[in-house]
Write a protein that holds these residues in place. Sequence first.
Motif, mmCIF file in Angstrom:
data_model
loop_
_atom_site.group_PDB
_atom_site.id
_atom_site.type_symbol
_atom_site.label_atom_id
_atom_site.label_comp_id
_atom_site.label_asym_id
_atom_site.label_seq_id
_atom_site.Cartn_x
_atom_site.Cartn_y
_atom_site.Cartn_z
ATOM 1 N N THR A 127 -2.976 3.774 -2.599
ATOM 2 C CA THR A 127 -3.132 2.974 -3.800
ATOM 3 C C THR A 127 -2.329 1.687 -3.641
ATOM 4 O O THR A 127 -1.365 1.640 -2.870
ATOM 5 C CB THR A 127 -2.674 3.752 -5.055
ATOM 6 N N ARG A 128 -2.721 0.684 -4.362
ATOM 7 C CA ARG A 128 -1.970 -0.576 -4.396
ATOM 8 C C ARG A 128 -0.881 -0.392 -5.445
ATOM 9 O O ARG A 128 -1.164 -0.161 -6.611
ATOM 10 C CB ARG A 128 -2.910 -1.721 -4.786
ATOM 11 N N ASP A 129 0.385 -0.465 -5.015
ATOM 12 C CA ASP A 129 1.497 -0.164 -5.912
ATOM 13 C C ASP A 129 2.765 -0.800 -5.363
ATOM 14 O O ASP A 129 2.900 -0.983 -4.154
ATOM 15 C CB ASP A 129 1.690 1.353 -6.008
ATOM 16 N N ASP A 130 3.676 -1.138 -6.242
ATOM 17 C CA ASP A 130 4.978 -1.643 -5.820
ATOM 18 C C ASP A 130 5.906 -0.478 -5.507
ATOM 19 O O ASP A 130 5.870 0.543 -6.195
ATOM 20 C CB ASP A 130 5.619 -2.501 -6.917
ATOM 21 N N PRO A 131 6.728 -0.609 -4.484
ATOM 22 C CA PRO A 131 7.653 0.480 -4.144
ATOM 23 C C PRO A 131 8.736 0.663 -5.208
ATOM 24 O O PRO A 131 9.221 -0.305 -5.776
ATOM 25 C CB PRO A 131 8.253 0.032 -2.811
ATOM 26 N N ALA A 183 10.888 5.687 1.081
ATOM 27 C CA ALA A 183 11.664 6.413 2.091
ATOM 28 C C ALA A 183 11.438 5.796 3.468
ATOM 29 O O ALA A 183 12.382 5.644 4.235
ATOM 30 C CB ALA A 183 11.274 7.884 2.098
ATOM 31 N N ILE A 184 10.190 5.468 3.781
ATOM 32 C CA ILE A 184 9.866 4.795 5.038
ATOM 33 C C ILE A 184 8.806 3.740 4.751
ATOM 34 O O ILE A 184 8.018 3.866 3.812
ATOM 35 C CB ILE A 184 9.381 5.770 6.136
ATOM 36 N N SER A 185 8.808 2.693 5.562
ATOM 37 C CA SER A 185 7.832 1.625 5.370
ATOM 38 C C SER A 185 7.579 0.906 6.687
ATOM 39 O O SER A 185 8.333 1.043 7.651
ATOM 40 C CB SER A 185 8.317 0.640 4.311
ATOM 41 N N ASN A 186 6.500 0.125 6.697
ATOM 42 C CA ASN A 186 6.145 -0.683 7.851
ATOM 43 C C ASN A 186 5.304 -1.849 7.347
ATOM 44 O O ASN A 186 4.369 -1.646 6.579
ATOM 45 C CB ASN A 186 5.357 0.135 8.868
ATOM 46 N N PHE A 205 3.175 -1.126 4.074
ATOM 47 C CA PHE A 205 2.772 0.268 3.895
ATOM 48 C C PHE A 205 4.035 1.086 3.656
ATOM 49 O O PHE A 205 5.021 0.912 4.372
ATOM 50 C CB PHE A 205 2.069 0.785 5.156
ATOM 51 N N PHE A 206 4.024 1.978 2.675
ATOM 52 C CA PHE A 206 5.234 2.756 2.390
ATOM 53 C C PHE A 206 4.904 4.128 1.821
ATOM 54 O O PHE A 206 3.816 4.359 1.300
ATOM 55 C CB PHE A 206 6.164 1.993 1.438
ATOM 56 N N ILE A 207 5.887 5.022 1.962
ATOM 57 C CA ILE A 207 5.837 6.361 1.374
ATOM 58 C C ILE A 207 7.093 6.534 0.538
ATOM 59 O O ILE A 207 8.201 6.252 1.003
ATOM 60 C CB ILE A 207 5.768 7.454 2.460
ATOM 61 N N ILE A 257 0.856 -1.178 0.000
ATOM 62 C CA ILE A 257 0.000 0.000 0.000
ATOM 63 C C ILE A 257 0.895 1.232 0.000
ATOM 64 O O ILE A 257 1.667 1.453 0.931
ATOM 65 C CB ILE A 257 -0.937 0.036 1.225
ATOM 66 N N ARG A 258 0.781 1.990 -1.072
ATOM 67 C CA ARG A 258 1.541 3.241 -1.171
ATOM 68 C C ARG A 258 0.692 4.369 -0.615
ATOM 69 O O ARG A 258 -0.459 4.551 -1.000
ATOM 70 C CB ARG A 258 1.905 3.539 -2.619
#
Length: 91
Positions: free
Chosen positions: A44-48, A52-55, A62-64, A25-26
């Motif tokens: 949105t559902r997306d590949d990283p 920068a950060i994730s969990n 979950f990531f940004i 989840i982006r």
Amino acid sequence: MKIVVTDAAVDCFQKDWDYHEGDYIRIYVRYSGGGEDAFAFGITRDDPRYPAISNVHGGIAFFIEENDLWYLNGRDLIIDCFHEDIVFARG
């Protein structure tokens, strides 16, 4: 800065949004209009690509991305569920 995801949010993503273990989840910044804060978080559902950060919680990642990190302004992102709605808070 970190992403904090509550158990209630994971439950909501799995039951109401049909996300499953292994999904990504982006969390991204989107323009939401005028007012005091013209921006908001979207999902949105997306590949990283450049996370920068994730969990990972409940098997969901979950990531940004780096280019959206500015909106946190050095704070943590808390993802929760309130009355079946996903809510974001910067803490």
